[in-house]
Design a protein around this motif. Structure first.
Motif, PDB file in Angstrom:
ATOM      1  N   ARG A   1       0.855  -1.188   0.000  1.00  0.00           N
ATOM      2  CA  ARG A   1       0.000   0.000   0.000  1.00  0.00           C
ATOM      3  C   ARG A   1       0.894   1.242   0.000  1.00  0.00           C
ATOM      4  N   PRO A   2       0.918   2.059  -1.082  1.00  0.00           N
ATOM      5  CA  PRO A   2       1.883   3.145  -1.193  1.00  0.00           C
ATOM      6  C   PRO A   2       1.427   4.452  -0.556  1.00  0.00           C
ATOM      7  N   PHE A   3       0.243   4.502   0.018  1.00  0.00           N
ATOM      8  CA  PHE A   3      -0.266   5.763   0.531  1.00  0.00           C
ATOM      9  C   PHE A   3      -0.969   5.544   1.850  1.00  0.00           C
ATOM     10  N   LYS A   4      -1.142   6.656   2.561  1.00  0.00           N
ATOM     11  CA  LYS A   4      -1.884   6.626   3.815  1.00  0.00           C
ATOM     12  C   LYS A   4      -3.273   7.197   3.586  1.00  0.00           C
ATOM     13  N   ARG A   5      -4.237   6.670   4.318  1.00  0.00           N
ATOM     14  CA  ARG A   5      -5.593   7.191   4.234  1.00  0.00           C
ATOM     15  C   ARG A   5      -5.642   8.583   4.867  1.00  0.00           C
ATOM     16  N   ALA A   6      -6.261   9.519   4.175  1.00  0.00           N
ATOM     17  CA  ALA A   6      -6.354  10.885   4.671  1.00  0.00           C
ATOM     18  C   ALA A   6      -7.259  10.951   5.894  1.00  0.00           C
ATOM     19  N   ALA A   7      -6.925  11.854   6.828  1.00  0.00           N
ATOM     20  CA  ALA A   7      -7.741  12.027   8.030  1.00  0.00           C
ATOM     21  C   ALA A   7      -9.113  12.584   7.665  1.00  0.00           C
ATOM     22  N   ILE A   8     -10.149  12.083   8.326  1.00  0.00           N
ATOM     23  CA  ILE A   8     -11.517  12.519   8.025  1.00  0.00           C
ATOM     24  C   ILE A   8     -12.234  13.012   9.275  1.00  0.00           C
ATOM     25  N   SER A   9     -11.505  13.171  10.388  1.00  0.00           N
ATOM     26  CA  SER A   9     -12.142  13.633  11.625  1.00  0.00           C
ATOM     27  C   SER A   9     -11.158  14.465  12.431  1.00  0.00           C
ATOM     28  N   ASP A  10     -11.613  14.957  13.587  1.00  0.00           N
ATOM     29  CA  ASP A  10     -10.746  15.739  14.464  1.00  0.00           C
ATOM     30  C   ASP A  10     -10.206  14.885  15.607  1.00  0.00           C
ATOM     31  N   GLN A  11     -10.183  13.566  15.427  1.00  0.00           N
ATOM     32  CA  GLN A  11      -9.786  12.669  16.512  1.00  0.00           C
ATOM     33  C   GLN A  11      -8.353  12.930  16.958  1.00  0.00           C
ATOM     34  N   GLN A  12      -7.439  13.187  16.019  1.00  0.00           N
ATOM     35  CA  GLN A  12      -6.052  13.440  16.390  1.00  0.00           C
ATOM     36  C   GLN A  12      -5.906  14.748  17.150  1.00  0.00           C
ATOM     37  N   ARG A  13      -6.667  15.773  16.765  1.00  0.00           N
ATOM     38  CA  ARG A  13      -6.603  17.040  17.489  1.00  0.00           C
ATOM     39  C   ARG A  13      -7.046  16.844  18.934  1.00  0.00           C
ATOM     40  N   ARG A  14      -8.106  16.068  19.148  1.00  0.00           N
ATOM     41  CA  ARG A  14      -8.592  15.801  20.503  1.00  0.00           C
ATOM     42  C   ARG A  14      -7.594  14.949  21.274  1.00  0.00           C
ATOM     43  N   ARG A  15      -6.887  14.084  20.565  1.00  0.00           N
ATOM     44  CA  ARG A  15      -5.863  13.262  21.208  1.00  0.00           C
ATOM     45  C   ARG A  15      -4.725  14.134  21.728  1.00  0.00           C
ATOM     46  N   GLU A  16      -4.309  15.108  20.923  1.00  0.00           N
ATOM     47  CA  GLU A  16      -3.250  16.017  21.340  1.00  0.00           C
ATOM     48  C   GLU A  16      -3.690  16.857  22.536  1.00  0.00           C
TER      49      GLU A  16
ATOM     50  N   GLY B   1     -34.986  18.756  24.343  1.00  0.00           N
ATOM     51  CA  GLY B   1     -35.352  17.923  23.208  1.00  0.00           C
ATOM     52  C   GLY B   1     -34.194  17.513  22.326  1.00  0.00           C
ATOM     53  N   LYS B   2     -32.985  18.011  22.618  1.00  0.00           N
ATOM     54  CA  LYS B   2     -31.828  17.643  21.801  1.00  0.00           C
ATOM     55  C   LYS B   2     -31.436  16.184  22.046  1.00  0.00           C
ATOM     56  N   LEU B   3     -30.867  15.577  21.023  1.00  0.00           N
ATOM     57  CA  LEU B   3     -30.442  14.179  21.065  1.00  0.00           C
ATOM     58  C   LEU B   3     -28.923  14.145  20.988  1.00  0.00           C
ATOM     59  N   THR B   4     -28.279  13.631  22.035  1.00  0.00           N
ATOM     60  CA  THR B   4     -26.833  13.749  22.146  1.00  0.00           C
ATOM     61  C   THR B   4     -26.151  12.406  22.365  1.00  0.00           C
ATOM     62  N   THR B   5     -24.856  12.388  22.098  1.00  0.00           N
ATOM     63  CA  THR B   5     -24.012  11.230  22.354  1.00  0.00           C
ATOM     64  C   THR B   5     -23.526  11.255  23.798  1.00  0.00           C
ATOM     65  N   SER B   6     -22.733  10.259  24.173  1.00  0.00           N
ATOM     66  CA  SER B   6     -22.209  10.167  25.541  1.00  0.00           C
ATOM     67  C   SER B   6     -20.891  10.912  25.708  1.00  0.00           C
ATOM     68  N   ASP B   7     -20.437  11.624  24.678  1.00  0.00           N
ATOM     69  CA  ASP B   7     -19.147  12.296  24.731  1.00  0.00           C
ATOM     70  C   ASP B   7     -19.175  13.488  25.687  1.00  0.00           C
ATOM     71  N   ASP B   8     -17.971  13.954  26.060  1.00  0.00           N
ATOM     72  CA  ASP B   8     -17.827  15.142  26.895  1.00  0.00           C
ATOM     73  C   ASP B   8     -16.884  16.119  26.174  1.00  0.00           C
ATOM     74  N   PRO B   9     -17.426  17.183  25.553  1.00  0.00           N
ATOM     75  CA  PRO B   9     -18.850  17.568  25.513  1.00  0.00           C
ATOM     76  C   PRO B   9     -19.630  16.691  24.540  1.00  0.00           C
ATOM     77  N   PRO B  10     -20.944  16.562  24.763  1.00  0.00           N
ATOM     78  CA  PRO B  10     -21.756  15.703  23.890  1.00  0.00           C
ATOM     79  C   PRO B  10     -21.898  16.292  22.487  1.00  0.00           C
ATOM     80  N   VAL B  11     -22.115  15.404  21.531  1.00  0.00           N
ATOM     81  CA  VAL B  11     -22.352  15.809  20.140  1.00  0.00           C
ATOM     82  C   VAL B  11     -23.851  15.717  19.877  1.00  0.00           C
TER      83      VAL B  11
END
Length: 413
Positions: free
Chosen positions: A8-23, A305-315
Motif C-alpha cells: 500500500r503506497p499511501f496513507k488514508r487521509a484524516a476525516i475527523s478531528d480525533q487526532q486534534r482531541r488526542r493532542e 429535546g436535543k439528542l446527544t451522544t455520551s461524549d464530553d462535551p456531547p455531540v
C-alpha cells in the motif's frame, strides 16, 4: 497480512478531528501532572516554613488550617458501601472507555501498543476485604467470588487490611470462564491512575503472576486470570495482534497510547478497531443478532429535546419536537434508538453538520450510556468506506532514520 507487506503506497487521509482531541488530551494530562507537582511542592514548602517559624506566644496562638491536596472524592472502598442503583451508577463511570478508531494515529509504531481484544464482557474486578467482585460496564454485578488477588479471599494469613485492595480492568470470556486482564488500575492499594500505560503494563506483567491469580481454578480461586499479549505496534506486533494464535475469540484490536494515564470515561488515547476478519461483530447487530439494513444509534434525550451522544462535551445529532416527546411519554435522560436514513451523515472539518435519523423507540433498559460519536462514525464508515488493515500497515514507518525518532516521555510515576 504478512508483517513485511507494504504494498500500500499511501496513507488514508484524516476525516475527523480525533487526532486534534488526542493532542489536547495529552496536553491536559501534562498540565494536570504539572499542577499536581506544583501543589505538592507548595504544600511541602508551607510545612517547612511553618516548622522554621518561631512559636507564637500562647495568648496569640492560632490554628493554621492547611487545605489538603486534592483527592478522589469517591474511592472504590467508599463505593463498596453503596447499594443498588447508586452503586451501579458509580461503577458505570469508572472504566476507561476507548474511542473507535476513525483515523489512524500518527507515529503508530512509536507511541502505541496493540493487542487483540478478547470477545466477552468488559468489567472492573475489585478484590478487597477477603472477597472479589466483578462489575460490568453498566455497573451491575457479574460475579462475587474468592480469588488469589491481593485480599481477594478469606484465607487465614492472606487477607489483609482494607487498604490492600486491587483493581483490574478485565474482559470476562464466557467459553473458558477466564478473566483476561487488559489493564491494572490499583495494586495492593497503590494507585496507578496517574501512571503511564507503559508503566501500568509493566506492573501488570510483573505483578499478577506472582499472586497465583493466573493458576487454574481452586477452592479459594474460582476463576482463572490471564494477561492478554501486548505488542509494540510495529509491523510484527500488528501482525501478531491481528492474525496470531490466541486462546480466546478475538473481537477486534485495542490500541493504547504509551504515555496515556488511566482516565475514567471515553478517551481518544485508547482506540478500538475491527474488521470482518478479526471480529464476528464488525457491524452492530439488532436484538435478534442480525445486521439491520440501516445503521442504528442510541442517543440521550435532553431537557430541550436535543439528542446527544455520551461524549464530553456531547455531540448533538438532532432534536425531538416537544409535543412528540410529551405524547410519547418520553423524559429527559431516556436512551432512544434511531436509524440513520438514506440521507446519511455529513461531516465538515471533522465535525458533524447533519445526520438524517428516524426515531425507532426506547433502547434496552440495561444501557448506562448513549453511543459515543466515534462509535457512530466508525459504524457509518464501516458500511461505506471502512478503515482497512492495509491503512494501518501503510501508516507504520519501519525504517525511520535515527534523527527522526524521539525518545519516550520520561516516567516520573
Amino acid at each position: 497480512m504478512a508483517p513485511h507487506d507494504l504494498r500500500r503506497p499511501f496513507k488514508r487521509a484524516a476525516i475527523s478531528d480525533q487526532q486534534r482531541r488526542r493532542e489536547l488530551a495529552l496536553q491536559r494530562q501534562a498540565q494536570q501532572r504539572a499542577d499536581s507537582h506544583a501543589r505538592a511542592r507548595a504544600l511541602a514548602s508551607s510545612l517547612l516554613a511553618l516548622q522554621s517559624q518561631p512559636q507564637p506566644e500562647p495568648e496569640f496562638k492560632q490554628e493554621v488550617e492547611m487545605e489538603p491536596p486534592p483527592a478522589v472524592v469517591s474511592s472504590v472502598l467508599e463505593a463498596s458501601k453503596l447499594k443498588g442503583s447508586e452503586a451501579r451508577r458509580w461503577f458505570a463511570r469508572q472504566l476507561m472507555l476507548p474511542e473507535w478508531m476513525i483515523d489512524v494515529p500518527p507515529h503508530l509504531d512509536r507511541d502505541w501498543y496493540v493487542f487483540p481484544r478478547p470477545a466477552g464482557k468488559r468489567c472492573f474486578v475489585v478484590s478487597s476485604n477477603g472477597t472479589t467482585v466483578s462489575r460490568l460496564r453498566n455497573g451491575s454485578v457479574l460475579h462475587y467470588f474468592p480469588s488469589a488477588l491481593p485480599n481477594g479471599a478469606r484465607i487465614k494469613g492472606v487477607s489483609g487490611p482494607a487498604s490492600a485492595y486491587c483493581i483490574l480492568d478485565c474482559i470476562f470470556h464466557e467459553s473458558d470462564q477466564t478473566y483476561y486482564v487488559i489493564d491494572m488500575v490499583s495494586w495492593r492499594g497503590y494507585s496507578l491512575y496517574d501512571c503511564t500505560t507503559e508503566f501500568r503494563f509493566f506492573w501488570l506483567n510483573s505483578k499478577l503472576s506472582e499472586t497465583g491469580a493466573c493458576n487454574p481454578p481452586s477452592t479459594y480461586h474460582r476463576y482463572r486470570f490471564s494477561i492478554v499479549p501486548i505488542y509494540d505496534c510495529d509491523q510484527m506486533g500488528l501482525h501478531a495482534a491481528y492474525a496470531g494464535s490466541v486462546p480466546f475469540g478475538r473481537d477486534g484490536l485495542l490500541f493504547y497510547n504509551k504515555h496515556a494515564h488511566y482516565q475514567t470515561g471515553s478517551t481518544p488515547l485508547a482506540v478500538v478497531w475491527k474488521d470482518e476478519h478479526c471480529s464476528q461483530y464488525f457491524l452492530d447487530t439488532d436484538n435478534k443478532g442480525e445486521i439491520p439494513a440501516q445503521q442504528q444509534v442510541v442517543l440521550e434525550l435532553q431537557d430541550d429535546g436535543k439528542l446527544t451522544t455520551s461524549d464530553d462535551p456531547p455531540v448533538v445529532f438532532g432534536s425531538l419536537d416537544g409535543e412528540f416527546v410529551q405524547k410519547s411519554g418520553l423524559h429527559s435522560g431516556n436512551f432512544l434508538r434511531f436509524a440513520i436514513k438514506d440521507g446519511g451523515a455529513q461531516v465538515v472539518d471533522g465535525k458533524l453538520e447533519m445526520c438524517d435519523i428516524q426515531y425507532m423507540g426506547k433502547a434496552n433498559r440495561a444501557r448506562a450510556f448513549a453511543d459515543g460519536y466515534s462509535k457512530v462514525f466508525f459504524q457509518y464508515t464501516a458500511r461505506h468506506s471502512p478503515l482497512r488493515i492495509d491503512d494501518l500497515v501503510a501508516s507504520i514507518q519501519p525504517h525511520l532514520h535515527e534523527d527522526e525518532k524521539t525518545t519516550d516521555v520520561e516516567m516520573t510515576d
